[in-house]
Enzyme design. Structure first.
Site, PDB file in Angstrom:
ATOM      1  N   HIS A 120       0.776  -1.224  -0.026  1.00 58.14           N
ATOM      2  CA  HIS A 120      -0.135   0.013  -0.163  1.00 58.14           C
ATOM      3  C   HIS A 120       0.870   1.243  -0.004  1.00 58.14           C
ATOM      4  CE1 HIS A 120       1.035   0.967   4.153  1.00 58.14           C
ATOM      5  NE2 HIS A 120       0.845  -0.382   4.342  1.00 58.14           N
ATOM      6  N   GLU A 224      -2.134  -7.437   7.520  1.00 58.86           N
ATOM      7  CA  GLU A 224      -0.661  -7.244   8.028  1.00 58.86           C
ATOM      8  C   GLU A 224      -0.612  -8.173   9.578  1.00 58.86           C
ATOM      9  OE1 GLU A 224       2.301  -7.209   7.967  1.00 58.86           O
ATOM     10  OE2 GLU A 224       2.795  -5.061   7.442  1.00 58.86           O
TER      11      GLU A 224
END
Length: 377
Positions: A120, A224
């Protein structure tokens, strides 16, 4: 080594088997096939490498699937090779044909896919870590939802992060339209907002064929590492669905985050196990060859480890393609491991925060060393 079964909360829903059946008493072993991308090479420095300078890292080379080109010998001129035939003109087109060749020649227990994994763009949590310094971030600030200026719980992208997504958008458009890069057949994203937004800004406005439309699927296990940091606490499904109207969710995706507690973080072994499970899920339920995954630095690192790829840590907005070989092998004995561990931290801003030395809590608080080296991802 095969890991033991994950906690019930992380267990994947049964995959709908595509063309690839896993034989009884067999499991999937993954390997990255080296020699096709600069990122495979140990001399390529991840800290300075930029995919946009190097055609995503695709090497200029020949393939065994390349058609034979005749040598033309015009009278009075030097001999030269005949032009590449249609469909083999660019390096990407020839690589695509090579991957097709590998799958055509592969035995039933083996298949190949190209995973293009992107981190990202910069989120407000990344900017906050830079502002406070990594020790203080891990000691205290990462456990807050934000400060007086910004919020970093399930962080959105900063302007710099959006620019990184726009850069990827322009680069993919150029590679697709001018360099013959194959269109993706499937898109996956982490459920965290920074990844959904990055994927949206990268792909949503591209002029893609109807057969390769951008219809991203949110998968919980592409998230994550689950720590006590609030940036790892995902928003609810209802909110995530507002980030992109064509977003889809894997079967069984929970409305609220059932994994983040704010007191315990998953162990490395646990994250590796779920990374293996999510790859198994994709490889057995999706017959696509060209796949995009938008995720995080820590999770992509674990995926690379599972793929037996060299360590290659991505900075925000960076992208790494991997040619993956998946082969069925005999099941290995399972091993047990601790899934979660308690992460203590300061209860107030630390007295000092020195890079390389960690932070010092005030006298009334205690810091556990388990959080001292993590970074926002």
């Amino acid at each position: 080594m095969k890991f033991s079964v994950l906690s019930a909360a992380l267990a994947l829903t049964p995959a709908v088997m595509a063309d690839w059946k896993i034989s009884k008493n067999r499991e999937i072993e993954y390997s990255s096939v080296e020699g096709f991308f600069l990122q495979d090479n140990t001399t390529t420095d991840a800290t300075t490498f930029d995919y946009a300078d190097w055609n995503f890292g695709l090497l200029n080379r020949t393939y065994t699937s390349d058609p034979k080109r005749k040598t033309i010998k015009p009278k009075g001129r030097k001999p030269y090779k005949a032009p590449w035939p249609k469909g083999y003109t660019t390096q990407w087109e020839r690589f695509e044909k090579y991957v097709e060749h590998l799958n055509k020649k592969a035995p039933k227990d083996t298949q190949y896919k190209v995973l293009v994994m992107g981190r990202h763009g910069e989120g407000f949590h990344n900017a906050a870590e830079t502002y406070y310094g990594t020790p203080a971030w891990n000691c205290y600030w990462s456990e807050q939802t934000g400060n007086a200026t910004v919020t970093w719980q399930d962080a959105l992208l900063t302007e710099a992060g959006l620019e990184e997504a726009y850069k990827a958008n322009a680069y993919f458009e150029e590679r697709f339209e001018q360099y013959g890069m194959p269109y993706f057949e499937s898109y996956y994203t982490s459920p965290l907002a920074r990844c959904v937004i990055t994927a949206r800004e990268t792909f949503a406005n591209l002029d893609l064929p109807k057969s390769h439309r951008f219809l991203p699927v949110v998968k919980e296990s592409f998230r994550e590492s689950i720590s006590i940091h609030t940036c790892d606490h995902r928003s609810n499904k209802t909110y995530i669905s507002t980030l992109f109207s064509k977003l889809r969710f894997e079967k069984g995706f929970a409305e609220t985050d059932e994994l983040w507690t704010g007191t315990k973080g998953e162990t490395t072994e646990h994250q590796l196990a779920r990374s293996k499970d999510i790859l198994d899920d994709v490889f057995t339920s999706d017959d696509a060859t060209w796949i995009s995954v938008t995720s995080h630095s820590g999770e992509i690192s674990k995926l690379l480890t599972t793929l037996n790829h060299r360590t290659f840590k991505l900075s925000t907005g960076q992208i790494i393609p991997v040619l993956v070989k998946a082969k069925q092998v005999s099941i290995e004995p399972t091993s047990t491991y601790a899934s979660w561990s308690t992460e203590a931290t300061c209860n107030a801003p630390p007295v000092t925060s020195i890079s390389g030395q960690g932070c010092v809590c005030s006298t009334s608080t205690t810091l556990a060393s388990t959080s001292a080296t993590a970074t926002a991802a």
